[in-house]
Design a protein around this motif. Structure first.
Motif, short mmCIF file in Angstrom:
data_model
loop_
_atom_site.label_atom_id
_atom_site.label_comp_id
_atom_site.label_asym_id
_atom_site.label_seq_id
_atom_site.Cartn_x
_atom_site.Cartn_y
_atom_site.Cartn_z
N ALA A 107 0.85 -1.19 0.00
CA ALA A 107 0.00 0.00 0.00
C ALA A 107 0.89 1.24 0.00
N ARG A 108 0.91 1.95 -1.15
CA ARG A 108 1.74 3.16 -1.28
C ARG A 108 0.93 4.26 -1.93
N PRO A 109 0.09 4.95 -1.21
CA PRO A 109 -0.67 6.03 -1.84
C PRO A 109 0.22 7.20 -2.26
N LEU A 110 -0.09 7.77 -3.41
CA LEU A 110 0.60 8.94 -3.93
C LEU A 110 -0.44 9.99 -4.29
N PHE A 111 -0.33 11.15 -3.68
CA PHE A 111 -1.22 12.28 -3.98
C PHE A 111 -0.44 13.29 -4.81
N VAL A 112 -1.02 13.72 -5.93
CA VAL A 112 -0.37 14.66 -6.83
C VAL A 112 -1.31 15.84 -7.04
N ALA A 152 2.97 6.90 -17.31
CA ALA A 152 4.33 7.31 -16.93
C ALA A 152 4.66 6.90 -15.51
N LEU A 153 3.72 7.08 -14.59
CA LEU A 153 3.96 6.74 -13.19
C LEU A 153 4.10 5.23 -12.99
N GLY A 154 3.59 4.45 -13.91
CA GLY A 154 3.70 2.99 -13.82
C GLY A 154 5.07 2.45 -14.22
N ARG A 155 5.89 3.28 -14.86
CA ARG A 155 7.23 2.82 -15.26
C ARG A 155 8.12 2.64 -14.03
N ARG A 156 8.97 1.67 -14.07
CA ARG A 156 9.84 1.33 -12.93
C ARG A 156 10.65 2.53 -12.45
N GLU A 157 11.27 3.27 -13.39
CA GLU A 157 12.12 4.39 -13.00
C GLU A 157 11.33 5.55 -12.38
N CYS A 158 10.02 5.52 -12.54
CA CYS A 158 9.15 6.56 -11.97
C CYS A 158 8.43 6.08 -10.72
N ALA A 198 6.97 2.88 -10.33
CA ALA A 198 6.06 1.75 -10.58
C ALA A 198 4.78 1.87 -9.75
N TRP A 199 4.20 3.06 -9.74
CA TRP A 199 2.94 3.29 -9.01
C TRP A 199 1.80 2.65 -9.78
N GLY A 200 0.92 1.96 -9.09
CA GLY A 200 -0.28 1.40 -9.71
C GLY A 200 -1.35 2.48 -9.80
N ARG A 201 -2.23 2.35 -10.78
CA ARG A 201 -3.30 3.35 -10.94
C ARG A 201 -4.15 3.49 -9.68
N GLU A 202 -4.33 2.39 -8.96
CA GLU A 202 -5.15 2.42 -7.75
C GLU A 202 -4.44 3.12 -6.59
N GLU A 203 -3.15 3.42 -6.74
CA GLU A 203 -2.38 4.07 -5.69
C GLU A 203 -2.32 5.59 -5.85
N VAL A 204 -2.70 6.10 -7.02
CA VAL A 204 -2.46 7.50 -7.35
C VAL A 204 -3.76 8.30 -7.40
N ALA A 260 7.95 11.70 -8.84
CA ALA A 260 7.34 10.51 -8.23
C ALA A 260 8.37 9.40 -8.07
N GLY A 261 9.27 9.27 -9.04
CA GLY A 261 10.34 8.29 -8.93
C GLY A 261 11.26 8.60 -7.77
N GLU A 262 11.60 9.89 -7.61
CA GLU A 262 12.43 10.30 -6.47
C GLU A 262 11.72 10.01 -5.15
N ALA A 263 10.42 10.28 -5.11
CA ALA A 263 9.65 10.03 -3.89
C ALA A 263 9.62 8.54 -3.55
#
Length: 142
Positions: free
Chosen positions: A56-61, A79-85, A87-93, A130-133
């Protein structure tokens, strides 16, 4: 009494997303062009990780924008789903706009055209932050 380790990790980022070139501004029913910068535009990110539930990794943008269209949201999600960014899932953002009327048009509305170049650059900058975060969440002490 034993103090337990903190379970929740949080990382916050604020990036300047002010364009360095003239853009169409959204919000007044006509195509207004920017003529300079009075106040900078920002994007704010808040990322969380529950050490007890690492999946569980919520991301608020939050984007300083009037609104954005579905195409921008889907592009950002990819873009957020890419590993270098991160790998956030759509359900997390959760992405939302501050609803300012003095930001570049991220959707075609009335006479203001969507600012394609800005939308592309904004998505790339958000994805990098987001990748840095995501990396900071892993590296942060629990």
């Amino acid at each position: 009494m034993r103090v337990s380790e903190p379970r929740l990790r949080a990382v916050f980022r604020r990036i300047d997303v002010t364009p360095s070139y003239p853009v169409s501004l959204l919000g007044y029913f006509n195509d207004r062009r920017s003529e300079g910068v009075l106040d900078p535009l920002h994007c704010r990110l808040a990322a969380f990780l529950d050490a007890g539930r690492p999946a569980a990794r919520p991301l608020f943008v939050q984007i300083d924008s009037c609104l954005f269209d579905q195409a921008f949201a889907w592009s950002l999600g990819r873009a957020l789903g890419r590993r270098e960014c991160g790998a956030w899932g759509r359900e997390e953002v959760l992405v939302f706009a501050s609803h300012t009327h003095t930001a570049p048009a991220l959707a075609r509305l009335y006479e203001a055209p969507r600012q394609e170049r800005y939308a592309y650059e904004l998505g790339a900058r958000i994805a990098a932050a987001a990748g840095e975060a995501a990396r900071a969440l892993v590296d942060a002490p629990a």
